[in-house]
Design a protein around this motif. Structure first.
Motif, short mmCIF file in Angstrom:
data_model
loop_
_atom_site.label_atom_id
_atom_site.label_comp_id
_atom_site.label_asym_id
_atom_site.label_seq_id
_atom_site.Cartn_x
_atom_site.Cartn_y
_atom_site.Cartn_z
N ALA A 17 39.37 45.84 50.32
CA ALA A 17 40.71 45.60 49.79
C ALA A 17 40.91 44.11 49.50
CB ALA A 17 41.75 46.11 50.78
N PHE A 18 40.45 43.24 50.41
CA PHE A 18 40.55 41.80 50.18
C PHE A 18 39.70 41.38 48.98
CE2 PHE A 18 41.90 41.53 54.72
CZ PHE A 18 43.12 40.94 54.48
N LEU A 19 38.50 41.94 48.88
CA LEU A 19 37.61 41.62 47.77
C LEU A 19 38.22 42.07 46.44
CD1 LEU A 19 34.84 40.54 46.83
CD2 LEU A 19 33.92 42.84 47.21
N ALA A 20 38.85 43.24 46.43
CA ALA A 20 39.49 43.74 45.21
C ALA A 20 40.67 42.87 44.82
CB ALA A 20 39.93 45.19 45.42
N LEU A 21 41.47 42.47 45.80
CA LEU A 21 42.65 41.65 45.52
C LEU A 21 42.27 40.28 44.97
CD1 LEU A 21 45.70 41.56 45.59
CD2 LEU A 21 45.58 40.77 47.96
N SER A 22 41.11 39.76 45.38
CA SER A 22 40.67 38.46 44.88
C SER A 22 40.04 38.54 43.49
CB SER A 22 39.66 37.84 45.86
OG SER A 22 38.51 38.66 45.99
N ASN A 23 39.78 39.75 43.01
CA ASN A 23 39.15 39.91 41.70
C ASN A 23 39.99 40.70 40.71
OD1 ASN A 23 36.15 38.85 41.71
ND2 ASN A 23 36.50 39.75 43.72
N LEU A 24 41.20 41.08 41.12
CA LEU A 24 42.11 41.82 40.24
C LEU A 24 43.49 41.18 40.29
CD1 LEU A 24 41.24 45.53 41.21
CD2 LEU A 24 40.53 44.34 39.13
N ASP A 25 44.26 41.40 39.24
CA ASP A 25 45.65 40.98 39.26
C ASP A 25 46.40 41.80 40.31
OD1 ASP A 25 45.24 39.17 37.23
OD2 ASP A 25 45.71 40.62 35.65
N ALA A 26 47.46 41.19 40.87
CA ALA A 26 48.22 41.85 41.93
C ALA A 26 48.81 43.17 41.46
CB ALA A 26 49.32 40.92 42.43
N ALA A 27 49.31 43.21 40.21
CA ALA A 27 49.91 44.45 39.70
C ALA A 27 48.87 45.55 39.55
CB ALA A 27 50.58 44.17 38.35
N VAL A 28 47.69 45.20 39.04
CA VAL A 28 46.61 46.18 38.88
C VAL A 28 46.17 46.68 40.25
CG1 VAL A 28 44.27 46.55 38.02
CG2 VAL A 28 45.86 45.13 36.72
N TYR A 29 46.09 45.76 41.21
CA TYR A 29 45.69 46.14 42.57
C TYR A 29 46.69 47.12 43.17
CZ TYR A 29 45.02 45.68 47.61
OH TYR A 29 44.84 45.95 48.94
N GLN A 30 47.99 46.85 43.00
CA GLN A 30 49.01 47.72 43.57
C GLN A 30 48.92 49.13 43.01
OE1 GLN A 30 52.64 45.69 42.67
NE2 GLN A 30 52.45 44.23 44.36
N VAL A 81 43.71 28.30 38.02
CA VAL A 81 42.73 29.15 37.34
C VAL A 81 41.75 29.68 38.38
CG1 VAL A 81 40.95 29.28 35.58
CG2 VAL A 81 42.96 27.82 35.22
N VAL A 82 41.69 30.99 38.49
CA VAL A 82 40.80 31.63 39.46
C VAL A 82 39.83 32.53 38.71
CG1 VAL A 82 40.66 33.12 41.49
CG2 VAL A 82 42.63 31.60 41.21
N GLU A 83 38.56 32.34 38.98
CA GLU A 83 37.55 33.18 38.35
C GLU A 83 37.56 34.55 39.01
OE1 GLU A 83 33.75 31.39 38.36
OE2 GLU A 83 34.34 29.64 37.18
N GLN A 84 37.73 35.57 38.17
CA GLN A 84 37.78 36.94 38.68
C GLN A 84 36.74 37.79 37.97
OE1 GLN A 84 41.90 38.09 38.03
NE2 GLN A 84 42.46 37.51 40.12
N ASN A 85 36.24 38.76 38.72
CA ASN A 85 35.29 39.71 38.18
C ASN A 85 35.93 41.10 38.25
OD1 ASN A 85 33.16 41.39 37.54
ND2 ASN A 85 31.67 40.31 38.80
N PRO A 86 36.56 41.54 37.15
CA PRO A 86 37.27 42.83 37.19
C PRO A 86 36.37 44.00 37.56
CG PRO A 86 37.88 41.59 35.23
CD PRO A 86 36.72 40.86 35.85
N LEU A 87 35.12 43.98 37.10
CA LEU A 87 34.20 45.08 37.42
C LEU A 87 33.97 45.15 38.93
CD1 LEU A 87 32.43 47.32 36.26
CD2 LEU A 87 30.56 45.67 36.12
N LEU A 88 33.77 43.99 39.55
CA LEU A 88 33.60 43.94 41.01
C LEU A 88 34.88 44.38 41.71
CD1 LEU A 88 31.90 43.16 43.49
CD2 LEU A 88 32.75 40.81 43.22
N GLY A 89 36.02 43.97 41.16
CA GLY A 89 37.30 44.34 41.76
C GLY A 89 37.55 45.84 41.73
#
Length: 249
Positions: A17-30, A81-89
């Motif tokens: 869950a923490f890994l997903a939140l760091s790689n996805l937008d908060a709205a998408v995560y919710q 600016v935070v580097e995110q990996n949506p696929l990983l998220g």
């Protein structure tokens, strides 16, 4: 050993869950994380051989949408600016959702398949969880723990929150023991609504249209899920008898 399984799975779920939140937008995560509700229902059907009516499935997905709207917060612009990996998220959130459904239903199966006391089962599970999380804490923050001590920063408020979380965990076990994990999801949704209403009274939080709509969906879904199932077999069995009486007349 049986209860070490959900402890390990819950530990994996929290980290994913923490890994997903760091790689996805908060709205998408919710939105995506609420898929744990229908996933729990699916695990209940597969692992406990239970059946849900069409109305109950509709109420489960309605609850999923309601919780999403209640917790919805519009994305805010930020200069960081935070580097995110949506696929990983998305991969992490999928694992977290599956772990949530599996661990909850597995724990329910263990509780209801033996005569062991509920409190003994809680002790067994929490001991496994303490060992797993303690190892994780020392692996990630071992240097700071050695320097400042394990209980550094523990105020009276922190201890009070820990006490409330402990009572909540025991109460959740009682809900799972005497109802099921799906009902636990409904009670958690109701708790989110009540806590937000309490925030309105205590802290002056503004109620938004999405919150009002989400609250309505949550309430309707709870009502629909609790409706008794209609037994249509007796009606179907009664039809031939009525036809025979008509023929006899």
């Amino acid at each position: 050993m049986k209860l070490s399984v959900p402890s390990l799975v819950y530990a994996v779920q929290n980290n994913m869950a923490f890994l997903a939140l760091s790689n996805l937008d908060a709205a998408v995560y919710q939105v995506t994380y609420q898929l744990k509700i229908p996933c729990t229902a699916l695990c209940t059907v597969l692992m406990l051989n239970r059946t849900l009516s069409k109305l109950q499935w509709i109420s489960v997905f309605m609850l999923c949408g309601g919780v999403t709207l209640v917790q919805w917060k519009p994305a805010q612009a930020t200069k960081v600016v935070v580097e995110q990996n949506p696929l990983l998220g998305f991969g992490a959130i999928a694992i977290a959702v599956l772990c949530s459904g599996f661990a909850g239903v597995y724990f329910e199966k263990v509780l209801k398949s033996s005569d062991t006391s509920l409190w003994v089962r809680n002790i067994q599970m929490y001991l496994s969880g303490i060992i797993v999380t303690l190892v994780g804490a020392y692996l990630s923050d071992g240097a700071e723990i050695k320097d400042k001590g394990f209980f550094y920063g523990y105020t009276y408020y922190v201890w009070f929150v820990i006490f409330l979380a402990s009572v909540g965990g025991l109460y959740t076990s009682v809900v799972v023991k005497y109802t099921d994990n799906i009902m636990k999801g409904f009670s958690a949704a109701a708790a989110i609504v009540l806590s937000t209403i309490a925030s309105v009274i205590l802290f002056g939080l503004q109620i938004t249209l999405t919150f009002a709509l989400g609250t309505l969906l949550v309430c309707v879904s709870i009502y629909l899920y609790g409706l008794p199932r209609q037994d249509t077999t007796s009606i179907q069995q009664g039809e031939p008898a009525s036809k025979e009486r008509i023929i006899g007349v």
